[in-house]
Design a protein around this motif. Structure first.
Motif, PDB file in Angstrom:
ATOM      1  N   THR A 174       0.824  -1.218   0.000  1.00  0.00           N
ATOM      2  CA  THR A 174       0.000   0.000   0.000  1.00  0.00           C
ATOM      3  C   THR A 174       0.854   1.263   0.000  1.00  0.00           C
ATOM      4  O   THR A 174       0.365   2.342  -0.360  1.00  0.00           O
TER       5      THR A 174
ATOM      6  N   VAL B  93      -3.435   3.631  -8.578  1.00  0.00           N
ATOM      7  CA  VAL B  93      -2.245   4.432  -8.347  1.00  0.00           C
ATOM      8  C   VAL B  93      -2.563   5.907  -8.491  1.00  0.00           C
ATOM      9  O   VAL B  93      -3.548   6.301  -9.127  1.00  0.00           O
TER      10      VAL B  93
ATOM     11  N   LYS C  15       1.171   3.921  -5.018  1.00  0.00           N
ATOM     12  CA  LYS C  15      -0.109   3.273  -4.740  1.00  0.00           C
ATOM     13  C   LYS C  15      -1.075   4.310  -4.178  1.00  0.00           C
ATOM     14  O   LYS C  15      -0.685   5.265  -3.513  1.00  0.00           O
TER      15      LYS C  15
END
Length: 335
Positions: A231, A262, A307
């Motif tokens: 993450t 993203v 991310k």
């Protein structure tokens, strides 16, 4: 085979590394012209133009094309792609109002030129016209002449093969095409290599996967890639330009498990947020248009691909190449 040789072979084909907070310069600066890209979309209507962001690599023996089908009500459907030039393009001809849809095909040989062929097409070096005024003005003869690509060259103007070109035209150029795994970089021949040489890469919590490694994912691509699997995974590129206008960013990427969302930021300007529009388990090129006005008089840049920071995303995101482009204006012919 001794243990050392076996180890070398295993390392070559099963190379997987975990990168954490690594920053280094590219290892190689390629002089080869980056492979041309063309816009690729099928069955695009007027209302879908903004969602046409797919790109395809186009070899030297092919060209970018735009296929336009005009319907009876005046609306059109467009298909973009790359192919060998196999037709002579529009064969409309002055035959009056049509009762059926008409189709024209236009080709061009520059980087993403089919996004707007009228602007990104170099004007012809010779005038476009008819070789015979009498034959090309005869409606009956012209209908036969224009129905065949070879004979249509005899009456190019009357067969609708001529296009209006201004003396000013534009060309997309590649400032850099950067391989995030191998740290290699190429650029258009008209662009200074200093931009490639300025690139530094920083990555955190990413896996590097090379070709022929079946141990990570059976859906691996022919290209190598980084996997942003956590993450908090990210890739950062820092680079310096010569002040060129930045027009588009292209990413060779995909998502796999989960959402793989993203964020993409350039100098803290959001290009994409919580982006989930990449293909599933298949690396492909996509174009992201940039606001030129945001980067006027700017030379130093930081590109962040991370991310999703807004929503926790447990999906994987693969990243292989990053391409950045500018546009140059030509007056007359480039040659």
């Amino acid at each position: 085979m001794d243990c050392f040789a076996m180890a070398k072979k295993m390392f070559r084909f099963l190379f997987v590394i975990l990168l954490t907070s690594i920053e280094e310069l590219p290892l190689c600066f390629g002089q080869t012209e980056p492979i041309r890209h063309c816009l690729r979309c099928t069955g695009t209507t007027q209302t879908q133009l903004d969602s046409c962001i797919g790109l395809v690599e186009c070899g030297d023996d092919k060209e970018c094309y735009l296929n336009t089908t005009t319907l009876n009500d005046g609306t059109w459907i467009k298909t973009y792609g790359c192919a060998k030039r196999s037709t002579c393009g529009s064969l409309a001809g002055p035959f009056g109002k049509r009762d059926t849809a008409s189709t024209s095909v236009e080709y061009c040989g520059k980087e993403i030129c089919n996004i707007d062929i009228g602007h990104f097409q170099e004007p012809p070096t010779t005038p476009c016209g008819d070789l015979s005024a009498s034959d090309c003005r005869d409606p009956l003869a012209l209908k036969t002449i224009c129905s065949d690509c070879e004979t249509a060259e005899y009456c190019r103007k009357s067969c609708g093969l001529c296009h209006d070109h201004s003396n000013t035209w534009y060309e997309n150029v590649v400032l850099f095409d950067y391989d995030v795994v191998h740290k290699t970089c190429s650029h258009s021949s008209t662009v200074s290599s200093a931009i490639c040489q300025s690139i530094s890469e920083q990555a955190y919590n990413v896996f590097g996967v090379v070709h022929n490694n079946y141990t990570i994912n059976a859906a691996h691509s022919r290209s190598d890639y980084l996997i942003l699997h956590q993450t908090n995974s990210y890739v950062i590129l820092r680079f310096r330009t010569n002040g060129e206008p930045l027009t588009n960013l292209q990413l060779y990427a995909c998502k796999t498990t989960g959402h793989g969302r993203v964020d993409v930021l350039l100098n803290n300007n959001t290009i994409q947020e919580s982006y989930n529009g990449t293909f599933y388990a298949h690396l492909s090129w996509q174009i992201h248009k940039l606001n030129v006005n945001q980067y006027q008089n700017v030379r130093d840049y930081t590109l962040v691909i991370r991310k999703d920071a807004l929503q926790v995303s447990y999906g994987h995101y693969w990243l292989s190449h990053v391409r950045l482009e500018s546009v140059v204006t030509h007056h007359g012919h480039s040659g």
